[in-house]
Design a protein around this motif. Structure first.
Motif, PDB file in Angstrom:
ATOM      1  N   LYS A  57     -11.583  15.594  -7.901  1.00 25.61           N
ATOM      2  CA  LYS A  57     -11.182  14.977  -6.630  1.00 25.61           C
ATOM      3  C   LYS A  57     -11.535  13.496  -6.546  1.00 25.61           C
ATOM      4  O   LYS A  57     -11.098  12.806  -5.632  1.00 25.61           O
ATOM      5  CB  LYS A  57     -11.837  15.705  -5.454  1.00 25.61           C
ATOM      6  N   GLY A  58     -12.351  13.022  -7.477  1.00 25.11           N
ATOM      7  CA  GLY A  58     -12.773  11.623  -7.461  1.00 25.11           C
ATOM      8  C   GLY A  58     -13.894  11.336  -6.472  1.00 25.11           C
ATOM      9  O   GLY A  58     -14.108  10.198  -6.077  1.00 25.11           O
ATOM     10  N   TYR A  59     -14.636  12.386  -6.077  1.00 26.39           N
ATOM     11  CA  TYR A  59     -15.756  12.202  -5.163  1.00 26.39           C
ATOM     12  C   TYR A  59     -16.929  11.559  -5.895  1.00 26.39           C
ATOM     13  O   TYR A  59     -17.283  11.968  -6.998  1.00 26.39           O
ATOM     14  CB  TYR A  59     -16.219  13.532  -4.579  1.00 26.39           C
ATOM     15  N   THR A  60     -17.530  10.579  -5.252  1.00 26.56           N
ATOM     16  CA  THR A  60     -18.664   9.881  -5.868  1.00 26.56           C
ATOM     17  C   THR A  60     -19.901   9.879  -4.978  1.00 26.56           C
ATOM     18  O   THR A  60     -20.912   9.291  -5.339  1.00 26.56           O
ATOM     19  CB  THR A  60     -18.286   8.433  -6.209  1.00 26.56           C
ATOM     20  N   SER A  61     -19.820  10.529  -3.809  1.00 33.42           N
ATOM     21  CA  SER A  61     -20.965  10.535  -2.905  1.00 33.42           C
ATOM     22  C   SER A  61     -21.207  11.935  -2.343  1.00 33.42           C
ATOM     23  O   SER A  61     -20.296  12.756  -2.275  1.00 33.42           O
ATOM     24  CB  SER A  61     -20.741   9.564  -1.742  1.00 33.42           C
ATOM     25  N   ILE A  62     -22.434  12.166  -1.930  1.00 30.69           N
ATOM     26  CA  ILE A  62     -22.796  13.433  -1.302  1.00 30.69           C
ATOM     27  C   ILE A  62     -22.003  13.612  -0.017  1.00 30.69           C
ATOM     28  O   ILE A  62     -21.601  14.716   0.333  1.00 30.69           O
ATOM     29  CB  ILE A  62     -24.328  13.525  -1.058  1.00 30.69           C
ATOM     30  N   GLU A  63     -21.754  12.522   0.691  1.00 27.10           N
ATOM     31  CA  GLU A  63     -21.020  12.603   1.948  1.00 27.10           C
ATOM     32  C   GLU A  63     -19.606  13.143   1.750  1.00 27.10           C
ATOM     33  O   GLU A  63     -19.126  13.950   2.546  1.00 27.10           O
ATOM     34  CB  GLU A  63     -20.990  11.231   2.639  1.00 27.10           C
ATOM     35  N   GLU A  64     -18.948  12.729   0.691  1.00 27.82           N
ATOM     36  CA  GLU A  64     -17.601  13.239   0.396  1.00 27.82           C
ATOM     37  C   GLU A  64     -17.646  14.739   0.102  1.00 27.82           C
ATOM     38  O   GLU A  64     -16.767  15.493   0.540  1.00 27.82           O
ATOM     39  CB  GLU A  64     -16.990  12.492  -0.791  1.00 27.82           C
ATOM     40  N   ILE A  65     -18.665  15.161  -0.618  1.00 25.71           N
ATOM     41  CA  ILE A  65     -18.828  16.577  -0.945  1.00 25.71           C
ATOM     42  C   ILE A  65     -19.116  17.386   0.323  1.00 25.71           C
ATOM     43  O   ILE A  65     -18.565  18.468   0.510  1.00 25.71           O
ATOM     44  CB  ILE A  65     -19.933  16.751  -2.008  1.00 25.71           C
ATOM     45  N   GLN A  66     -19.932  16.835   1.207  1.00 27.71           N
ATOM     46  CA  GLN A  66     -20.246  17.512   2.460  1.00 27.71           C
ATOM     47  C   GLN A  66     -19.013  17.590   3.366  1.00 27.71           C
ATOM     48  O   GLN A  66     -18.730  18.643   3.936  1.00 27.71           O
ATOM     49  CB  GLN A  66     -21.383  16.786   3.181  1.00 27.71           C
ATOM     50  N   ILE A  67     -18.285  16.498   3.520  1.00 32.01           N
ATOM     51  CA  ILE A  67     -17.091  16.478   4.371  1.00 32.01           C
ATOM     52  C   ILE A  67     -16.061  17.488   3.883  1.00 32.01           C
ATOM     53  O   ILE A  67     -15.410  18.162   4.688  1.00 32.01           O
ATOM     54  CB  ILE A  67     -16.493  15.062   4.444  1.00 32.01           C
ATOM     55  N   ALA A  68     -15.940  17.622   2.568  1.00 33.93           N
ATOM     56  CA  ALA A  68     -14.999  18.583   1.994  1.00 33.93           C
ATOM     57  C   ALA A  68     -15.498  20.028   2.146  1.00 33.93           C
ATOM     58  O   ALA A  68     -14.761  20.965   1.874  1.00 33.93           O
ATOM     59  CB  ALA A  68     -14.759  18.264   0.519  1.00 33.93           C
ATOM     60  N   GLY A  69     -16.751  20.198   2.580  1.00 35.20           N
ATOM     61  CA  GLY A  69     -17.308  21.533   2.787  1.00 35.20           C
ATOM     62  C   GLY A  69     -17.665  22.259   1.505  1.00 35.20           C
ATOM     63  O   GLY A  69     -17.799  23.479   1.495  1.00 35.20           O
ATOM     64  N   ILE A  70     -17.853  21.505   0.437  1.00 33.96           N
ATOM     65  CA  ILE A  70     -18.139  22.107  -0.866  1.00 33.96           C
ATOM     66  C   ILE A  70     -19.600  22.544  -0.964  1.00 33.96           C
ATOM     67  O   ILE A  70     -19.900  23.606  -1.505  1.00 33.96           O
ATOM     68  CB  ILE A  70     -17.805  21.118  -2.005  1.00 33.96           C
ATOM     69  N   SER A  71     -20.496  21.725  -0.436  1.00 38.37           N
ATOM     70  CA  SER A  71     -21.925  21.986  -0.597  1.00 38.37           C
ATOM     71  C   SER A  71     -22.733  21.114   0.358  1.00 38.37           C
ATOM     72  O   SER A  71     -22.222  20.149   0.912  1.00 38.37           O
ATOM     73  CB  SER A  71     -22.323  21.680  -2.037  1.00 38.37           C
ATOM     74  N   SER A  72     -23.997  21.478   0.501  1.00 43.87           N
ATOM     75  CA  SER A  72     -24.982  20.692   1.238  1.00 43.87           C
ATOM     76  C   SER A  72     -24.590  20.432   2.692  1.00 43.87           C
ATOM     77  O   SER A  72     -24.739  19.333   3.200  1.00 43.87           O
ATOM     78  CB  SER A  72     -25.260  19.376   0.502  1.00 43.87           C
ATOM     79  N   THR A  73     -24.118  21.488   3.359  1.00 43.58           N
ATOM     80  CA  THR A  73     -23.746  21.349   4.773  1.00 43.58           C
ATOM     81  C   THR A  73     -24.601  22.220   5.681  1.00 43.58           C
ATOM     82  O   THR A  73     -24.496  22.100   6.893  1.00 43.58           O
ATOM     83  CB  THR A  73     -22.265  21.712   5.001  1.00 43.58           C
ATOM     84  N   HIS A  74     -25.414  23.093   5.115  1.00 42.91           N
ATOM     85  CA  HIS A  74     -26.235  23.988   5.944  1.00 42.91           C
ATOM     86  C   HIS A  74     -27.702  23.562   5.852  1.00 42.91           C
ATOM     87  O   HIS A  74     -28.108  22.664   6.573  1.00 42.91           O
ATOM     88  CB  HIS A  74     -26.040  25.445   5.537  1.00 42.91           C
ATOM     89  N   CYS A  75     -28.469  24.155   4.976  1.00 40.66           N
ATOM     90  CA  CYS A  75     -29.905  23.846   4.905  1.00 40.66           C
ATOM     91  C   CYS A  75     -30.174  22.482   4.264  1.00 40.66           C
ATOM     92  O   CYS A  75     -31.206  21.884   4.492  1.00 40.66           O
ATOM     93  CB  CYS A  75     -30.668  24.941   4.169  1.00 40.66           C
TER      94      CYS A  75
END
Length: 66
Positions: free
Chosen positions: A23-41
């Motif tokens: 997807k060309g994601y380079t930041s944790i924020e992009e991964i979080q916005i996409a709901g892939i990881s690091s959105t809960h705990c």
């Protein structure tokens, strides 16, 4: 036991890395916005940040990126 996955989303860092590269994601924020990881705990957030910076997908517990 190495840290190698997001427990809340039940996805490995290797799979997150693969998706991020596709997807060309380079930041944790992009991964979080996409709901892939690091959105809960968010316990995996520092490891995913390290993964994005180093390319590693497995870490010693308590690892901190300097």
């Amino acid at each position: 036991m190495p840290v190698d996955q997001c427990i809340c989303h039940e996805i490995s860092f290797a799979e997150i890395k693969k998706i991020a590269e596709e997807k060309g994601y380079t930041s944790i924020e992009e991964i979080q916005i996409a709901g892939i990881s690091s959105t809960h705990c968010k316990m995996c957030e520092p490891y995913i940040r390290a993964m994005l910076k180093t390319g590693k997908t497995s870490f010693i517990p308590g690892f901190h990126l300097k």
